[in-house]
Design an enzyme around this catalytic site. Sequence first.
Site, PDB file in Angstrom:
ATOM      1  N   CYS A 135      -9.568  -1.232 -13.928  1.00 41.93           N
ATOM      2  CA  CYS A 135      -8.919  -0.245 -13.061  1.00 41.93           C
ATOM      3  C   CYS A 135      -7.668  -0.777 -12.353  1.00 41.93           C
ATOM      4  CB  CYS A 135      -9.913   0.289 -12.034  1.00 41.93           C
ATOM      5  SG  CYS A 135     -10.572  -0.996 -10.973  1.00 41.93           S
TER       6      CYS A 135
ATOM      7  N   HIS B 163       0.778  -1.229   0.000  1.00 40.13           N
ATOM      8  CA  HIS B 163       0.000   0.000   0.000  1.00 40.13           C
ATOM      9  C   HIS B 163       0.805   1.271   0.000  1.00 40.13           C
ATOM     10  CE1 HIS B 163      -3.308  -2.567  -0.063  1.00 40.13           C
ATOM     11  NE2 HIS B 163      -3.864  -1.539  -0.663  1.00 40.13           N
TER      12      HIS B 163
HETATM   13  C1  PEP Z   1      -7.219  -4.745  -8.548  1.00 39.53           C
HETATM   14  O1  PEP Z   1      -7.225  -5.769  -7.876  1.00 39.53           O
HETATM   15  O2  PEP Z   1      -6.860  -4.695  -9.747  1.00 39.53           O
HETATM   16  C2  PEP Z   1      -7.639  -3.469  -7.952  1.00 39.53           C
HETATM   17  C3  PEP Z   1      -7.772  -2.394  -8.683  1.00 39.53           C
HETATM   18  O3  PEP Z   1      -7.816  -3.436  -6.604  1.00 39.53           O
HETATM   19  P1  PEP Z   1      -6.644  -3.364  -5.536  1.00 39.53           P
HETATM   20  O4  PEP Z   1      -5.353  -3.131  -6.265  1.00 39.53           O
HETATM   21  O5  PEP Z   1      -6.989  -2.277  -4.603  1.00 39.53           O
HETATM   22  O6  PEP Z   1      -6.723  -4.733  -4.922  1.00 39.53           O
END
Ligand code: PEP
Length: 753
Positions: free
Chosen positions: A678, A365
């Site tokens: 995304c 993160h």
């Molecule tokens: C993904 O898993 O591609 C996503 C956009 O969510 P995160 O990266 O927050 O798990």
Amino acid sequence: MRNDMSGPRVLMRRIRELMAERLEPQSRLDQIVRLIAETMVAEVCSLYVLRADAVLELYATEGLNPGSVHLAQLKLGEGLVGTIAATARPLNLSDAQKHPAFTYLPETGEEIYHSFLGVPILRAGRTLGVLVVQNKSARVYRDEESEALETVAMVVAEMIAAGGLEGLTRPGVALDLTRPVTFEGVALSEGIGIGRVVLHEPRVVVTNLFNENMEAEVERLGEALGFLRVSIEDMLARRDVAGEGEHRQVLEAYRMFAHDRGWVRRLEEAVRNGLTAEAAVEKVQSDMRARMMHLTDPYIRERLHDFDDLANRLLRQLIGRADGDLAEADDTIVVARQMGAAELLDYRRGQIRGLVLEEGAPTSHVVIVARALGIPVVGQAKGAVSMSENRDAIIVDGEDGSVHLRPPGEIEALFADKVRFRAERQQRYRSLRDQPSRTKDGVEIQLQMNAGLLVDLPQLEESGAEGIGLFRTELQFMVASTMPRASDQERLYSAVLDAAGGRPVTFRTLDVGGDKLLPYLNQSPEDNPALGYRALRLALDRPGLMRTQLRALLKAAAGRELRVMFPMVTDVSEVRQGRELIQRELKHLTRFGYELPKALKIGAMIEVPALLFQLDALMESLDFVSIGSNDLFQFFTAVDRGNTRMAGRFDDLSAPFFRALRLVLDAGRRHCVPVTLCGEMAGRPLSAMALIGLGFRSISMAAPSVGPVKAMIVALDASELSELMDAHLSETLPAVTLRQALVDFAKSHAIPY
Ligand code: PEP
Ligand code: MG
């Protein structure tokens, strides 16, 4: 040295007096060695300093031929002195010439000396030189004499680190402390940062080395240790670490060390030899680190980190934080072993130009947040912390994953060019900002950005994104030390909608679990957290959490459009349950007379491969879907997205994954449900190009990627690429990989990728 315990103390007192005098560096060194020889009744005392070319040069001597100063040299690992420097351990020998490593340096005239005591000059575990005493007679040096010499070595180390030997080095021969070092790590966030080191865990600089009153100092040390032990017990007793798990293991290791008799004895001994409590902690920590640094066993290295952390806590207990204002400088490059997202945000007051982590994985993160803020990051830079000093010059290359510490002039010049080149490119992106995102053959592509915190919002204007395609609501929860209240949540969502000014914002409901742990949420440890109790699974079981969030979203969006999507859906029935929760909240708000959103759109993320085989049912129950390619690819290939060893082993620009993505696009078309993507791949121009070629007309990415992706789009002929991709994906055994075919296409059409 006299046979009572006051010997080391006498030496320390005299050294302290000497350090207080105003002297030229060479005469200070000369007097230090003279004083040591005199106090320890040794015929010889010599000081060697490690140079950047791995040579130990004689800097001062009492007893050996004075003409050999700055001439006598030994390579690292050569002779007794070289061995001490290479192993970072003292040598205490009554007949030095019998030692296999003994080498005779004719210029020094040392053949007549038999006994030998040498100690490394250490700072933060690094060897900076060697201090030696010798006697003609075959005497055995006592432990406290060795301790005393190590303590003086520490004073010399501080003098070297503070630049006290500048002016003594010959032109072109630098000291090891100033040696340029390059670390080859992993590029985690794009960009180049040029600036100066700020150590995230500030190395508490001990300036007060000598104690005035030994008994009082032993007592002060004892008190600080007592506080430390109590604070560890407190932490262990707290509810959030009361269960099993990594937190607890680390704290238990701390507890073990804090009670370790050997450690405490060594600390006390150093204080009895004349050091202040804090200088004693630093000395013992430095010795320990130097000894353990050579070990490669990962378990022991981990314990070494624990010890370091503990010693740092003790130092802070003794003298408080130091270097507090460093982070305010606007050329800060933070160097850390590891760091949480919240800690990175603490630095925002000063502008951070880069981040170097000894650990760190691409989708951890802190990295996602750094990427959103446009901060270049290099991870896996092993040893970066102990080699760095605050304010050292440093360059972080988030393009090729290297870090240049104390770079020589040529490297600096090279990077200055690279930065200028990048700035020109950024300028080009800025000029694209207000242009439509349309391919050469007229296909409109909606470019949105990912966000999660208030600090992301100004980037909506700067990047020219058409909306927020993914708002990661869990970031607010992750950066807080306690659960954000309903009113805090509502305030954030409302501010986001205000900042978006009518542009669409897609809020994802809380996606915790996996690698996103909340310290205050009592989550029991799991063997495979990525496959476990996380995201929607957890939210549906704890409707209180989910309903609070949904209510905050509905209230924040009063009179405006609200888009909500659920993460980590595995079965269509979960969408139904999520919808029911929303309905209940709508009913509740209606009953109490709240204004409702003008429109409500509900979507889901496609991140679990099982959904690929329920697409028709899924599309019928939703208003839109968004592919989370980070997770989808992780589960598709059975490769942990945070595992650096496996990173890059399988390619997301490959036929199998693209065939899976095409299933979603086809289903979306059949049901007239918009499909977007995304994950991180949307932000890489080559991957974004491939997604458009496959049929995506909307993608969402980190804000700094919007410019580069748009530059690719305006140079692209989408229908030509589409034909190429259709042909490639229908072949059973294509001659080249999909990635290669895409690179060839981009090159031959002059598309920036
Ligand atoms: C993904 O898993 O591609 C996503 C956009 O969510 P995160 O990266 O927050 O798990
Ligand atoms: Mg995900």
